[in-house]
Design a protein around this motif. Structure first.
Motif, PDB file in Angstrom:
ATOM      1  N   PRO A 229       0.806  -1.225   0.000  1.00  9.30           N
ATOM      2  CA  PRO A 229       0.000   0.000   0.000  1.00  9.30           C
ATOM      3  C   PRO A 229       0.839   1.275   0.000  1.00  9.30           C
ATOM      4  CG  PRO A 229      -0.954  -1.610   1.487  1.00  9.30           C
ATOM      5  CD  PRO A 229       0.357  -2.187   1.023  1.00  9.30           C
ATOM      6  N   ALA A 230       1.997   1.248   0.647  1.00  8.92           N
ATOM      7  CA  ALA A 230       2.838   2.453   0.676  1.00  8.92           C
ATOM      8  C   ALA A 230       3.294   2.836  -0.717  1.00  8.92           C
ATOM      9  CB  ALA A 230       4.048   2.212   1.587  1.00  8.92           C
ATOM     10  N   ALA A 231       3.617   1.842  -1.553  1.00 10.84           N
ATOM     11  CA  ALA A 231       4.038   2.137  -2.923  1.00 10.84           C
ATOM     12  C   ALA A 231       2.864   2.665  -3.739  1.00 10.84           C
ATOM     13  CB  ALA A 231       4.602   0.870  -3.573  1.00 10.84           C
ATOM     14  N   ILE A 232       1.667   2.137  -3.502  1.00  7.21           N
ATOM     15  CA  ILE A 232       0.495   2.629  -4.216  1.00  7.21           C
ATOM     16  C   ILE A 232       0.218   4.076  -3.825  1.00  7.21           C
ATOM     17  CG2 ILE A 232      -1.941   2.230  -4.700  1.00  7.21           C
ATOM     18  CD1 ILE A 232       0.045   0.046  -5.656  1.00  7.21           C
ATOM     19  N   ARG A 233       0.319   4.372  -2.523  1.00  3.93           N
ATOM     20  CA  ARG A 233       0.116   5.760  -2.068  1.00  3.93           C
ATOM     21  C   ARG A 233       1.139   6.685  -2.702  1.00  3.93           C
ATOM     22  NH1 ARG A 233      -0.929   3.277   2.977  1.00  3.93           N
ATOM     23  NH2 ARG A 233       1.228   3.667   3.651  1.00  3.93           N
ATOM     24  N   ALA A 234       2.377   6.223  -2.818  1.00  2.00           N
ATOM     25  CA  ALA A 234       3.418   7.054  -3.429  1.00  2.00           C
ATOM     26  C   ALA A 234       3.099   7.341  -4.891  1.00  2.00           C
ATOM     27  CB  ALA A 234       4.774   6.358  -3.304  1.00  2.00           C
ATOM     28  N   ALA A 235       2.626   6.327  -5.616  1.00  5.75           N
ATOM     29  CA  ALA A 235       2.266   6.526  -7.026  1.00  5.75           C
ATOM     30  C   ALA A 235       1.089   7.482  -7.157  1.00  5.75           C
ATOM     31  CB  ALA A 235       1.941   5.175  -7.673  1.00  5.75           C
ATOM     32  N   VAL A 236       0.079   7.310  -6.289  1.00  5.56           N
ATOM     33  CA  VAL A 236      -1.085   8.200  -6.317  1.00  5.56           C
ATOM     34  C   VAL A 236      -0.660   9.639  -6.018  1.00  5.56           C
ATOM     35  CG1 VAL A 236      -3.212   8.783  -5.068  1.00  5.56           C
ATOM     36  CG2 VAL A 236      -2.785   6.423  -5.804  1.00  5.56           C
ATOM     37  N   ASP A 237       0.224   9.815  -5.049  1.00  8.31           N
ATOM     38  CA  ASP A 237       0.699  11.161  -4.718  1.00  8.31           C
ATOM     39  C   ASP A 237       1.428  11.794  -5.898  1.00  8.31           C
ATOM     40  OD1 ASP A 237      -0.357  10.947  -2.196  1.00  8.31           O
ATOM     41  OD2 ASP A 237       1.544  10.447  -1.212  1.00  8.31           O
ATOM     42  N   LEU A 238       2.232  11.000  -6.606  1.00 13.31           N
ATOM     43  CA  LEU A 238       2.943  11.522  -7.776  1.00 13.31           C
ATOM     44  C   LEU A 238       1.955  11.969  -8.855  1.00 13.31           C
ATOM     45  CD1 LEU A 238       5.869   8.967  -8.102  1.00 13.31           C
ATOM     46  CD2 LEU A 238       6.106  11.427  -7.717  1.00 13.31           C
ATOM     47  N   ILE A 239       0.925  11.168  -9.082  1.00 17.00           N
ATOM     48  CA  ILE A 239      -0.061  11.497 -10.111  1.00 17.00           C
ATOM     49  C   ILE A 239      -0.773  12.799  -9.773  1.00 17.00           C
ATOM     50  CG2 ILE A 239      -2.287  10.789 -11.074  1.00 17.00           C
ATOM     51  CD1 ILE A 239      -1.224   7.884 -10.986  1.00 17.00           C
ATOM     52  N   HIS A 240      -1.177  12.957  -8.513  1.00 18.50           N
ATOM     53  CA  HIS A 240      -1.892  14.174  -8.131  1.00 18.50           C
ATOM     54  C   HIS A 240      -0.973  15.395  -8.103  1.00 18.50           C
ATOM     55  CE1 HIS A 240      -5.918  12.702  -7.203  1.00 18.50           C
ATOM     56  NE2 HIS A 240      -5.344  11.592  -6.752  1.00 18.50           N
ATOM     57  N   ALA A 241       0.296  15.185  -7.731  1.00 16.67           N
ATOM     58  CA  ALA A 241       1.230  16.309  -7.665  1.00 16.67           C
ATOM     59  C   ALA A 241       1.663  16.775  -9.045  1.00 16.67           C
ATOM     60  CB  ALA A 241       2.453  15.922  -6.834  1.00 16.67           C
ATOM     61  N   LEU A 242       1.786  15.826  -9.990  1.00 20.49           N
ATOM     62  CA  LEU A 242       2.299  16.155 -11.323  1.00 20.49           C
ATOM     63  C   LEU A 242       1.408  15.520 -12.397  1.00 20.49           C
ATOM     64  CD1 LEU A 242       6.049  15.429 -10.548  1.00 20.49           C
ATOM     65  CD2 LEU A 242       5.036  17.696 -10.817  1.00 20.49           C
ATOM     66  N   PRO A 243       0.150  15.919 -12.499  1.00 19.65           N
ATOM     67  CA  PRO A 243      -0.751  15.266 -13.455  1.00 19.65           C
ATOM     68  C   PRO A 243      -0.386  15.517 -14.912  1.00 19.65           C
ATOM     69  CG  PRO A 243      -1.794  17.209 -12.519  1.00 19.65           C
ATOM     70  CD  PRO A 243      -0.534  16.985 -11.736  1.00 19.65           C
ATOM     71  N   ALA A 244       0.323  16.609 -15.188  1.00 22.33           N
ATOM     72  CA  ALA A 244       0.704  16.923 -16.565  1.00 22.33           C
ATOM     73  C   ALA A 244       2.010  16.265 -16.983  1.00 22.33           C
ATOM     74  CB  ALA A 244       0.807  18.439 -16.749  1.00 22.33           C
ATOM     75  N   GLU A 245       2.656  15.547 -16.055  1.00 24.00           N
ATOM     76  CA  GLU A 245       3.881  14.827 -16.403  1.00 24.00           C
ATOM     77  C   GLU A 245       3.527  13.685 -17.361  1.00 24.00           C
ATOM     78  OE1 GLU A 245       8.084  14.044 -15.885  1.00 24.00           O
ATOM     79  OE2 GLU A 245       6.799  15.724 -15.360  1.00 24.00           O
ATOM     80  N   PRO A 246       4.352  13.443 -18.398  1.00 22.54           N
ATOM     81  CA  PRO A 246       4.041  12.330 -19.333  1.00 22.54           C
ATOM     82  C   PRO A 246       4.335  10.974 -18.701  1.00 22.54           C
ATOM     83  CG  PRO A 246       6.086  13.413 -19.981  1.00 22.54           C
ATOM     84  CD  PRO A 246       5.502  14.241 -18.859  1.00 22.54           C
ATOM     85  N   TRP A 247       3.565  10.635 -17.680  1.00 21.76           N
ATOM     86  CA  TRP A 247       3.792   9.390 -16.949  1.00 21.76           C
ATOM     87  C   TRP A 247       3.511   8.168 -17.810  1.00 21.76           C
ATOM     88  CZ3 TRP A 247       6.470   9.856 -12.794  1.00 21.76           C
ATOM     89  CH2 TRP A 247       6.291  10.920 -11.907  1.00 21.76           C
ATOM     90  N   THR A 248       4.266   7.140 -17.562  1.00 23.34           N
ATOM     91  CA  THR A 248       3.951   5.788 -18.025  1.00 23.34           C
ATOM     92  C   THR A 248       3.946   4.901 -16.792  1.00 23.34           C
ATOM     93  OG1 THR A 248       6.269   5.169 -18.355  1.00 23.34           O
ATOM     94  CG2 THR A 248       5.133   6.211 -20.218  1.00 23.34           C
ATOM     95  N   THR A 249       3.413   3.703 -16.935  1.00 29.57           N
ATOM     96  CA  THR A 249       3.423   2.789 -15.793  1.00 29.57           C
ATOM     97  C   THR A 249       4.857   2.496 -15.367  1.00 29.57           C
ATOM     98  OG1 THR A 249       1.369   1.785 -16.581  1.00 29.57           O
ATOM     99  CG2 THR A 249       2.614   0.566 -14.939  1.00 29.57           C
ATOM    100  N   ALA A 250       5.739   2.340 -16.345  1.00 25.25           N
ATOM    101  CA  ALA A 250       7.142   2.076 -16.020  1.00 25.25           C
ATOM    102  C   ALA A 250       7.764   3.248 -15.273  1.00 25.25           C
ATOM    103  CB  ALA A 250       7.925   1.779 -17.296  1.00 25.25           C
ATOM    104  N   GLY A 251       7.424   4.479 -15.678  1.00 26.11           N
ATOM    105  CA  GLY A 251       7.967   5.651 -15.003  1.00 26.11           C
ATOM    106  C   GLY A 251       7.503   5.734 -13.559  1.00 26.11           C
TER     107      GLY A 251
END
Length: 336
Positions: A229-251
């Motif tokens: 769950p900690a890793a999922i929370r970290a990913a969710v936080d990244l998405i909300h903090a930087l939604p315009a970043e060209p994220w991929t699942t690998a990134g």
């Protein structure tokens, strides 16, 4: 396998290179493929010509090449890239690391960075897409998918020397190459947008690993372990903090120190969705808010959708209507 829709936009233009001069052709072809390669004429010099166009996106270069007469190409033994010759028409003989393959519209040739490579016969009029992918990008993509603690995978992948592109995963991968090539060939192509280009490039690299046989397939077949769950929370936080970043699942997985498949399994278990679906939902909310605040005289639905990574306007409109009860144009018309 050539698809008329995907091959659209082939009209001659400044981005195409065309010459009947053999010396010029050898230089141009070297710039598209490998500078140290040699080209030899096997046919009537009067019939010779080269027509090519080169497009690239990050670690991928796609060269669309046709010769007007039979030629032979010697590519040397070191290339620094993984490479796929994807035929659109005609017939080409290939030899790589001692294995001979006949390339035609049903079968592509696949090459690893090291090993003697030649095309003893590139038939007159035969057209192919030469897809080069940086070695590091391919090997990092495999490492991102393999579970932590798994047996190590050989650094250089011994990819199978050919790929069936008439059916199954090989055909799907070839269609993805055609899609990316067609978009990059247009100045207004959506793949010019980083939010759209990076996931396409990422999908093409990971898709090659899934479509071809290689020494890392056993590691990919292992059952993924759901990320904590900690890793999922970290990913969710990244998405909300930087939604315009060209994220991929690998990134996202790399930033959270888990494998791609662990992150996917974790999102499925804890959030009942995937990382990219969650990202799209966040971006949809931002796009909606931008439409509500925009000046309809200066902003279009297309520009907002593209800016937030939605390449398909129909799917964007449907998702927007499902969540907000109105289509994006209605939201824009009501904007203050």
């Amino acid at each position: 396998m050539a698809d008329n829709d995907l091959l659209a936009g082939d009209a001659a233009g400044e981005s195409w290179q065309h010459t009947t001069d053999f010396t010029q052709a050898e230089m141009w072809c070297g710039s598209a493929l490998y500078p140290h390669q040699r080209l030899f004429q096997l046919d009537d010099p009067k019939q010779f010509f080269l027509r090519q166009r080169i497009v690239d996106a990050g670690p991928i270069t796609i060269s669309d090449i046709t010769f007007g007469a039979d030629v032979r190409m010697d590519c040397g033994s070191f290339h620094g890239t993984y490479h796929v010759n994807l035929p659109l028409s005609g017939r080409i003989q290939s030899e790589h690391r001692g294995t001979q393959v006949v390339i035609d519209p049903t079968r592509a040739g696949v090459y690893i960075p090291d090993g003697d490579t030649s095309l003893p016969l590139w038939g007159a009029g035969s057209r192919q897409l030469c897809v080069k992918i940086d070695r590091l990008a391919v090997e990092e993509a495999l490492a991102a998918q393999v579970e932590y603690g798994s047996a190590p995978v050989d650094q250089q992948l011994l990819l199978s020397p050919s790929l069936d592109i008439a059916r199954g995963a090989g055909r799907d991968w070839a269609q993805l190459v055609l899609l990316l090539r067609g978009q990059l060939a247009r100045d207004d192509g959506l793949a010019r947008e980083p939010l759209i280009a990076r996931p396409l490039v990422d999908a093409l690299i990971h898709g090659l690993l899934l479509a071809t046989d290689h020494g890392g397939r056993a590691a990919l077949a292992e059952e993924p372990v759901a990320a904590a769950p900690a890793a999922i929370r970290a990913a969710v936080d990244l998405i909300h903090a930087l939604p315009a970043e060209p994220w991929t699942t690998a990134g996202l997985a790399g930033r959270c120190f888990v494998s791609v498949r662990s992150l996917q399994e974790g999102f499925k278990r804890h959030l009942n969705t995937s990382p990219m679906a969650y990202l799209r939902a966040v971006r949809l909310r931002h796009a909606h808010e931008e439409l509500r605040a925009a000046d309809p005289a200066l902003v279009t639905v297309t520009s907002v959708a593209t800016r937030w990574g939605f390449a398909n306007l129909g799917k964007f409109a449907a998702a927007h209507h499902a969540l907000y009860g109105e289509n994006p144009r209605e939201t824009l018309r009501r904007a203050r």
